[in-house]
Design an enzyme around this catalytic site. Structure first.
Site, PDB file in Angstrom:
ATOM      1  N   GLY A  24       0.795  -1.234   0.000  1.00  0.00           N
ATOM      2  CA  GLY A  24       0.000   0.000   0.000  1.00  0.00           C
ATOM      3  C   GLY A  24       0.819   1.271   0.000  1.00  0.00           C
ATOM      4  O   GLY A  24       0.294   2.356  -0.278  1.00  0.00           O
ATOM      5  N   TYR A 155      22.992  -4.398   3.742  1.00  0.00           N
ATOM      6  CA  TYR A 155      23.567  -4.804   5.034  1.00  0.00           C
ATOM      7  C   TYR A 155      23.120  -6.213   5.434  1.00  0.00           C
ATOM      8  O   TYR A 155      23.452  -6.680   6.507  1.00  0.00           O
ATOM      9  CB  TYR A 155      23.357  -3.758   6.128  1.00  0.00           C
TER      10      TYR A 155
HETATM   11  C1  HXC Z   1      13.361   1.735  19.959  1.00  0.00           C
HETATM   12  C2  HXC Z   1      11.197   1.071  19.468  1.00  0.00           C
HETATM   13  C3  HXC Z   1      11.099   2.062  18.460  1.00  0.00           C
HETATM   14  C4  HXC Z   1      12.228   2.915  18.238  1.00  0.00           C
HETATM   15  C5  HXC Z   1       9.236   0.968  18.531  1.00  0.00           C
HETATM   16  N1  HXC Z   1      10.016   0.427  19.470  1.00  0.00           N
HETATM   17  N2  HXC Z   1       9.874   1.963  17.891  1.00  0.00           N
HETATM   18  N3  HXC Z   1      12.315   0.901  20.207  1.00  0.00           N
HETATM   19  N4  HXC Z   1      13.328   2.717  19.017  1.00  0.00           N
HETATM   20  N5  HXC Z   1      12.217   3.874  17.322  1.00  0.00           N
HETATM   21  C6  HXC Z   1       9.681  -0.654  20.397  1.00  0.00           C
HETATM   22  C7  HXC Z   1       8.469  -0.321  21.248  1.00  0.00           C
HETATM   23  O1  HXC Z   1       8.823   0.456  22.363  1.00  0.00           O
HETATM   24  C8  HXC Z   1       7.986  -1.734  21.613  1.00  0.00           C
HETATM   25  O2  HXC Z   1       8.774  -2.288  22.633  1.00  0.00           O
HETATM   26  C9  HXC Z   1       8.278  -2.537  20.370  1.00  0.00           C
HETATM   27  O3  HXC Z   1       9.287  -1.829  19.658  1.00  0.00           O
HETATM   28  C10 HXC Z   1       7.047  -2.677  19.500  1.00  0.00           C
HETATM   29  O4  HXC Z   1       6.580  -1.356  19.168  1.00  0.00           O
HETATM   30  P1  HXC Z   1       5.118  -1.104  18.593  1.00  0.00           P
HETATM   31  O5  HXC Z   1       5.016   0.346  18.266  1.00  0.00           O
HETATM   32  O6  HXC Z   1       4.105  -1.702  19.514  1.00  0.00           O
HETATM   33  O7  HXC Z   1       5.160  -2.048  17.276  1.00  0.00           O
HETATM   34  P2  HXC Z   1       4.212  -2.057  16.011  1.00  0.00           P
HETATM   35  O8  HXC Z   1       2.962  -1.249  16.247  1.00  0.00           O
HETATM   36  O9  HXC Z   1       4.097  -3.476  15.607  1.00  0.00           O
HETATM   37  O10 HXC Z   1       5.033  -1.234  14.889  1.00  0.00           O
HETATM   38  C11 HXC Z   1       6.178  -1.781  14.282  1.00  0.00           C
HETATM   39  C12 HXC Z   1       7.279  -0.711  14.066  1.00  0.00           C
HETATM   40  C13 HXC Z   1       6.725   0.517  13.290  1.00  0.00           C
HETATM   41  C14 HXC Z   1       8.414  -1.420  13.319  1.00  0.00           C
HETATM   42  C15 HXC Z   1       7.784  -0.256  15.430  1.00  0.00           C
HETATM   43  O11 HXC Z   1       7.763   1.437  13.064  1.00  0.00           O
HETATM   44  C16 HXC Z   1       6.092   0.115  11.994  1.00  0.00           C
HETATM   45  O12 HXC Z   1       4.899  -0.159  11.929  1.00  0.00           O
HETATM   46  N6  HXC Z   1       6.899   0.051  10.892  1.00  0.00           N
HETATM   47  C17 HXC Z   1       6.426  -0.403   9.570  1.00  0.00           C
HETATM   48  C18 HXC Z   1       7.033   0.333   8.435  1.00  0.00           C
HETATM   49  C19 HXC Z   1       8.529   0.530   8.482  1.00  0.00           C
HETATM   50  O13 HXC Z   1       9.183   0.361   9.500  1.00  0.00           O
HETATM   51  N7  HXC Z   1       9.083   0.935   7.315  1.00  0.00           N
HETATM   52  C20 HXC Z   1      10.489   1.177   7.158  1.00  0.00           C
HETATM   53  C21 HXC Z   1      11.157   0.052   6.447  1.00  0.00           C
HETATM   54  S1  HXC Z   1      12.668   0.690   5.929  1.00  0.00           S
HETATM   55  P3  HXC Z   1       8.304  -2.306  24.206  1.00  0.00           P
HETATM   56  O14 HXC Z   1       9.406  -2.988  24.900  1.00  0.00           O
HETATM   57  O15 HXC Z   1       8.154  -0.852  24.571  1.00  0.00           O
HETATM   58  O16 HXC Z   1       7.007  -3.043  24.219  1.00  0.00           O
HETATM   59  C22 HXC Z   1      13.802  -0.451   5.738  1.00  0.00           C
HETATM   60  C23 HXC Z   1      14.992   0.081   4.977  1.00  0.00           C
HETATM   61  C24 HXC Z   1      16.206  -0.737   5.127  1.00  0.00           C
HETATM   62  O17 HXC Z   1      13.660  -1.549   6.120  1.00  0.00           O
HETATM   63  C25 HXC Z   1      17.459  -0.239   4.438  1.00  0.00           C
HETATM   64  C26 HXC Z   1      17.640   1.191   4.149  1.00  0.00           C
HETATM   65  C27 HXC Z   1      18.858   1.536   3.337  1.00  0.00           C
HETATM   66  P1  NAP Z   2       7.353   1.408   3.844  1.00  0.00           P
HETATM   67  O1  NAP Z   2       6.590   2.275   2.918  1.00  0.00           O
HETATM   68  O2  NAP Z   2       7.280   1.711   5.305  1.00  0.00           O
HETATM   69  O3  NAP Z   2       6.930  -0.080   3.572  1.00  0.00           O
HETATM   70  C1  NAP Z   2       6.773  -1.060   4.560  1.00  0.00           C
HETATM   71  C2  NAP Z   2       5.421  -1.715   4.388  1.00  0.00           C
HETATM   72  O4  NAP Z   2       5.342  -2.854   5.237  1.00  0.00           O
HETATM   73  C3  NAP Z   2       4.267  -0.804   4.743  1.00  0.00           C
HETATM   74  O5  NAP Z   2       3.353  -0.785   3.670  1.00  0.00           O
HETATM   75  C4  NAP Z   2       3.617  -1.464   5.958  1.00  0.00           C
HETATM   76  O6  NAP Z   2       2.193  -1.303   5.916  1.00  0.00           O
HETATM   77  C5  NAP Z   2       4.028  -2.921   5.772  1.00  0.00           C
HETATM   78  N1  NAP Z   2       4.076  -3.647   7.037  1.00  0.00           N
HETATM   79  C6  NAP Z   2       4.777  -3.339   8.159  1.00  0.00           C
HETATM   80  N2  NAP Z   2       4.543  -4.214   9.114  1.00  0.00           N
HETATM   81  C7  NAP Z   2       3.679  -5.135   8.605  1.00  0.00           C
HETATM   82  C8  NAP Z   2       3.070  -6.302   9.117  1.00  0.00           C
HETATM   83  N3  NAP Z   2       3.275  -6.718  10.372  1.00  0.00           N
HETATM   84  N4  NAP Z   2       2.239  -7.025   8.301  1.00  0.00           N
HETATM   85  C9  NAP Z   2       2.017  -6.600   7.036  1.00  0.00           C
HETATM   86  N5  NAP Z   2       2.568  -5.515   6.492  1.00  0.00           N
HETATM   87  C10 NAP Z   2       3.388  -4.780   7.282  1.00  0.00           C
HETATM   88  O7  NAP Z   2       8.910   1.430   3.483  1.00  0.00           O
HETATM   89  P2  NAP Z   2       9.690   1.156   2.113  1.00  0.00           P
HETATM   90  O8  NAP Z   2      10.873   2.026   2.132  1.00  0.00           O
HETATM   91  O9  NAP Z   2       8.776   1.216   0.968  1.00  0.00           O
HETATM   92  O10 NAP Z   2      10.195  -0.348   2.311  1.00  0.00           O
HETATM   93  C11 NAP Z   2       9.801  -1.401   1.445  1.00  0.00           C
HETATM   94  C12 NAP Z   2      10.862  -2.480   1.446  1.00  0.00           C
HETATM   95  O11 NAP Z   2      12.070  -1.980   0.899  1.00  0.00           O
HETATM   96  C13 NAP Z   2      11.219  -3.033   2.818  1.00  0.00           C
HETATM   97  O12 NAP Z   2      11.457  -4.420   2.736  1.00  0.00           O
HETATM   98  C14 NAP Z   2      12.501  -2.321   3.143  1.00  0.00           C
HETATM   99  O13 NAP Z   2      13.304  -3.019   4.064  1.00  0.00           O
HETATM  100  C15 NAP Z   2      13.121  -2.286   1.775  1.00  0.00           C
HETATM  101  N6  NAP Z   2      14.194  -1.304   1.581  1.00  0.00           N
HETATM  102  C16 NAP Z   2      13.887  -0.005   1.504  1.00  0.00           C
HETATM  103  C17 NAP Z   2      14.904   0.904   1.272  1.00  0.00           C
HETATM  104  C18 NAP Z   2      14.648   2.365   1.124  1.00  0.00           C
HETATM  105  O14 NAP Z   2      15.597   3.123   0.992  1.00  0.00           O
HETATM  106  N7  NAP Z   2      13.414   2.815   1.118  1.00  0.00           N
HETATM  107  C19 NAP Z   2      16.220   0.438   1.144  1.00  0.00           C
HETATM  108  C20 NAP Z   2      16.484  -0.917   1.244  1.00  0.00           C
HETATM  109  C21 NAP Z   2      15.455  -1.781   1.449  1.00  0.00           C
HETATM  110  P3  NAP Z   2       1.268  -1.267   7.224  1.00  0.00           P
HETATM  111  O15 NAP Z   2       1.877  -0.298   8.154  1.00  0.00           O
HETATM  112  O16 NAP Z   2      -0.082  -0.892   6.691  1.00  0.00           O
HETATM  113  O17 NAP Z   2       1.248  -2.672   7.771  1.00  0.00           O
END
Ligand code: HXC
Ligand code: NAP
Length: 308
Positions: A24, A155
């Site tokens: 999404g 990484y």
């Molecule tokens: C430390 C943290 C934290 C933070 C959450 N936690 N955020 N700890 N620093 N910034 C802790 C909370 O305190 C909690 O622990 C536990 O993690 C779970 O947090 P929730 O908020 O309850 O989890 P949840 O609602 O499931 O959300 C998951 C999430 C959130 C990962 C924390 O950010 C999310 O929904 N992310 C989805 C999208 C995303 O992250 N996109 C980026 C991908 S980028 P406690 O102990 O307090 O219970 C990527 C790029 C890679 O991967 C490479 C780039 C070059």
């Molecule tokens: P993003 O928009 O935050 O995408 C992450 C997606 O994962 C969101 O749509 C989120 O939707 C979904 N998600 C998170 N937790 C989930 C769960 N428990 N169940 C189902 N869906 C879940 O970030 P992005 O940058 O596009 O990342 C996409 C991919 O690229 C990831 O694998 C990331 O590691 C990789 N990546 C990104 C970069 C970059 O520079 N952007 C670099 C290297 C790799 P909901 O919150 O609705 O669940």
């Protein structure tokens, strides 16, 4: 023609049904948009149905191809099975699984709770193997070929501080990709991975460069090519890898990062900071030094001839 344009021919993915986790938003959405334009039926999943529904509507309006939004938390195996069943009910079969969903944030590791560590590993690694296992069993039972594509990061093999749960989980996803590429090839199932460098998305940027970090660190500066990625160039690579054009590519991880990780790895790459003038000065000093040495050697040989 350039990298901001679509690469594959029209209809290249016609007849295929592609399921994208995290479809999404961000990169999942961009890849999905392009697959849909190329004729695929799409299933996009994540936790937030309202986000998925909006994206699905916009995608199918643009492409005139169907996009099915389904809420599913990748961490829950029963939800994963239900999602696959609902997608098959709508489209009859699924041809491609794109494991793209992720969770991540930056933190010194010693500050993390074990729940925080679990959260990221569960979304990235457990989420990817949940979907891969359920989909693989389904394909094998139906004697149907399939393609799995996993989104990792560079990484996954270098490791990285401050995102340790993500590094552990992505390394696991890469190991799964390579392992199953061999084990499941006999069933006609292909697995590959893409390792993107920095591609701007709201989800990644807000979590990996929170607060002031965005101003302090320009990700483009770490990239030899001097820029961050364009979503279309990633979508082009992904479309190729899920299409039948890449039928002989299996168990591979393809990096698309403008040379970013190698720049960090090469022992002497930091010499890029040396300006041309300094190289000139060093060259002159080296030449002077060598002509001084040559003169001394000639003098020494002359003395020997004279037997002095
Ligand atoms: C430390 C943290 C934290 C933070 C959450 N936690 N955020 N700890 N620093 N910034 C802790 C909370 O305190 C909690 O622990 C536990 O993690 C779970 O947090 P929730 O908020 O309850 O989890 P949840 O609602 O499931 O959300 C998951 C999430 C959130 C990962 C924390 O950010 C999310 O929904 N992310 C989805 C999208 C995303 O992250 N996109 C980026 C991908 S980028 P406690 O102990 O307090 O219970 C990527 C790029 C890679 O991967 C490479 C780039 C070059
Ligand atoms: P993003 O928009 O935050 O995408 C992450 C997606 O994962 C969101 O749509 C989120 O939707 C979904 N998600 C998170 N937790 C989930 C769960 N428990 N169940 C189902 N869906 C879940 O970030 P992005 O940058 O596009 O990342 C996409 C991919 O690229 C990831 O694998 C990331 O590691 C990789 N990546 C990104 C970069 C970059 O520079 N952007 C670099 C290297 C790799 P909901 O919150 O609705 O669940």
């Amino acid at each position: 023609m350039n990298y901001t344009e679509g690469m594959l021919r029209e209809g290249a993915l016609k007849g295929k049904t592609i399921l994208i986790t995290g479809g999404g938003t961000g990169l999942g959405r961009s890849m999905g948009e392009y697959f849909s334009l190329l004729g695929a039926n799409l299933v996009i999943t994540s936790r937030r149905l309202e986000v998925l529904e909006k994206t699905a509507k916009e995608m199918s309006e643009a492409s005139e191809n169907p996009v099915l939004p389904l809420a599913c938390d990748v961490r829950e195996y029963d939800q994963v099975e239900r999602t696959i069943a609902a997608a098959k009910e709508k489209f009859g079969k699924i041809d491609v699984l794109l494991n793209n969903a992720a969770g991540n944030f930056v933190s010194p590791t010693e500050r993390l709770s074990h729940r925080a560590f679990d959260t990221v590993v569960d979304i990235v690694l457990k989420g990817s193997y949940n979907f891969t296992l359920a989909m693989g069993k389904d394909w094998i039972e139906a004697k149907q070929p399939g393609v799995v594509m996993n989104i990792v990061t560079t990484y996954a093999w270098t490791g990285s501080g401050y995102v340790v749960p993500s590094a552990c989980a992505k390394a696991g996803v890469l190991a799964m990709t390579r392992s199953l590429a061999v084990e499941w090839a006999k069933y006609g199932i292909r697995l590959n991975a893409i390792a993107p460098g920095p591609f701007p998305t709201e989800g990644a940027w807000s979590r990996l460069m929170p607060g002031n970090l965005k101003k302090k660190y320009d990700p483009a500066k770490k990239v030899p090519i001097g820029r961050v990625g364009e979503h279309q160039e990633l979508a082009n690579l992904a479309a190729y890898l899920v299409s039948d054009f890449s039928a002989y590519v299996n168990g591979e991880v393809i990096t698309i990062d403008g040379g970013e990780w190698l720049k960090g790895a090469g022992e002497f790459n930091m010499l890029e900071a040396i300006p041309e003038e300094l190289w000139d000065a060093m060259e002159m000093a080296r030449k002077k030094e060598s002509s001084k040495l040559k003169m001394m050697w000639a003098y020494f040989k002359g003395m020997r001839k004279l037997k002095i």
